[in-house]
Design a protein around this motif. Sequence first.
Motif, PDB file in Angstrom:
ATOM      1  N   GLN A  55      19.057  92.050  12.018  1.00  0.00           N
ATOM      2  CA  GLN A  55      17.676  91.568  12.042  1.00  0.00           C
ATOM      3  C   GLN A  55      17.537  90.370  12.980  1.00  0.00           C
ATOM      4  OE1 GLN A  55      16.139  90.494   8.222  1.00  0.00           O
ATOM      5  NE2 GLN A  55      14.231  89.681   9.010  1.00  0.00           N
TER       6      GLN A  55
ATOM      7  N   ARG B 137      13.903  98.629   5.628  1.00  0.00           N
ATOM      8  CA  ARG B 137      15.056  98.965   6.456  1.00  0.00           C
ATOM      9  C   ARG B 137      14.862 100.342   7.063  1.00  0.00           C
ATOM     10  NH1 ARG B 137      18.739  95.140   5.784  1.00  0.00           N
ATOM     11  NH2 ARG B 137      20.284  96.275   7.017  1.00  0.00           N
TER      12      ARG B 137
ATOM     13  N   ALA C  87      12.601  94.748  10.885  1.00  0.00           N
ATOM     14  CA  ALA C  87      11.854  93.608  11.418  1.00  0.00           C
ATOM     15  C   ALA C  87      11.662  93.722  12.927  1.00  0.00           C
ATOM     16  CB  ALA C  87      12.571  92.303  11.071  1.00  0.00           C
TER      17      ALA C  87
ATOM     18  N   SER D  44      17.572  96.452   9.390  1.00  0.00           N
ATOM     19  CA  SER D  44      16.281  95.852   9.120  1.00  0.00           C
ATOM     20  C   SER D  44      15.228  96.412  10.077  1.00  0.00           C
ATOM     21  CB  SER D  44      16.362  94.333   9.281  1.00  0.00           C
ATOM     22  OG  SER D  44      15.072  93.763   9.273  1.00  0.00           O
TER      23      SER D  44
END
Length: 504
Positions: A302, A230, A198, A196
């Motif tokens: 994540q 991603r 994030a 991820s």
Amino acid sequence: MSESAQVRADRYGNWMRPSSAGLFGLSLAALIVAGGGVVFAMLFMVSGKWQGMLVVLGLTAAVVLIGFVRFGGRTLAGKLTDWVSLARRRARGETLYVTGALSTLPPEVAERLPGVLLDVETVSGSDGLGRRYSLLHHKAVGQLAAVFGCAPNGAAMQDQAVVNGQVANFGQWVSSLSVEDGLTGATIVVDSASESSAGMVQAIKDTYVESAPEFASQVLGAAADTLPGRTSTVNVYATMVYDVETLAGSKNDLDAAVAEVAARMPSTSTSLASAGGNAVTPLVEHELSQIAELAYQPSRDQEMALDALEGLTVPRSWEHAGPEFFDDSAGRIVRHDGVASATVMMTVPPQSFIHARSFDALFGPNPKFLRKRVAIFYRPVDPGRGARTVDQQVKNAQWRMDTRRSRPTAYDRAARAVAEKTEEELAAGARLSMFSMMVTVTFADEEKAQREALHQLKMLMTPLMMEHRFVEHAGSAAFHITLPFGVLPWRYSAKPVWLEGAMD
């Protein structure tokens, strides 16, 4: 054209698979069994017992066919014993490993790693450069494993001349394994994932400065928002495994062995860095635990990234690094913490020359997998034994050519050329090392995801012209062997090297 652009990629190869001389396509062990059977059959024939002769010949043929002839890289006897072993483990309930409150393990080991890693302890300290480290003490086999994290730049970011030099340095590092006292093996694990983004997005936004111009803040925010959901990540780990008794003179003197390994860490880091490892640092306990955690639960990447940015990370100790559950009762597919994994292993080295970029697709992230680990195992060979092994392979290759009923094939000539070239290199000061490779991929525990992942794994292995097979009956062991924790398969096998060659 620049001088750098004119440099060609070096080619590598000349892998040799030790095998017996054999005859008629049978190994030395198979010939011994067949010869013994023929002798007994002749004794029955001389005494006039024709039925006994036929029975002995039939049994001999069956033993050779079942125990020595390979089908898909395995003998029928090997496949049968694997199947029986898995069935017995299922019956005893050993294929399901559960931790925590529902575990049937003693409380002190209720959340530990399974299998051979259950009896592994960490030993922490500081090396000569003041860097913290955590060694893994494999008590069952008396070994210490030092795990290093590497940060290679990648071949795509460097000139070909630099890449060629790094590969040459890596070859020197592999060669040095055979002369390092107390070293029983080494592994290189390339762990890749499509994680991820994030954490990266949040890290970018955290760099905002309130006094910055509004336009600059908008540009930075827009850049962060345009990142894909991603991102690809590749982590490389090098693990050096030492024998405690050899280092300390006694298998009970762990402190002396730890001190010796710690003293070697700076030089090991330097040699790995010159071989392309770039920034090489020893890993500590919570980092090793995190590797295990992400292997079992790839979806936690994540959550862990965001927690780290907010300072909410609580380092997990080695004693609590195990999975919530691990189930390998299905054979090829193992299930753990809501996902599934499968492992494929090399049976014969690549049959063609390769270059530094040949394994890019295999090593790099792939969207069909939640996570992928490529583990390469190096087994040092004593220089004296290496010379004897290669000398025998030259004789075996010549024997196979001389005993051909028809003319020697191109494969026979190629095998002899490889053996002779290896002998010349050893005479010039090279060292012999045995190696193998295993690849573990993790995917969603769904039929479609499983089908796509296995197909993609086959697509990655096939272009390398490297014979391979899936691990069908020991999925749990294969999964944990590919972790960078220093589990060397041959240390848990009672079969000597010379017998492995005689069986092939």
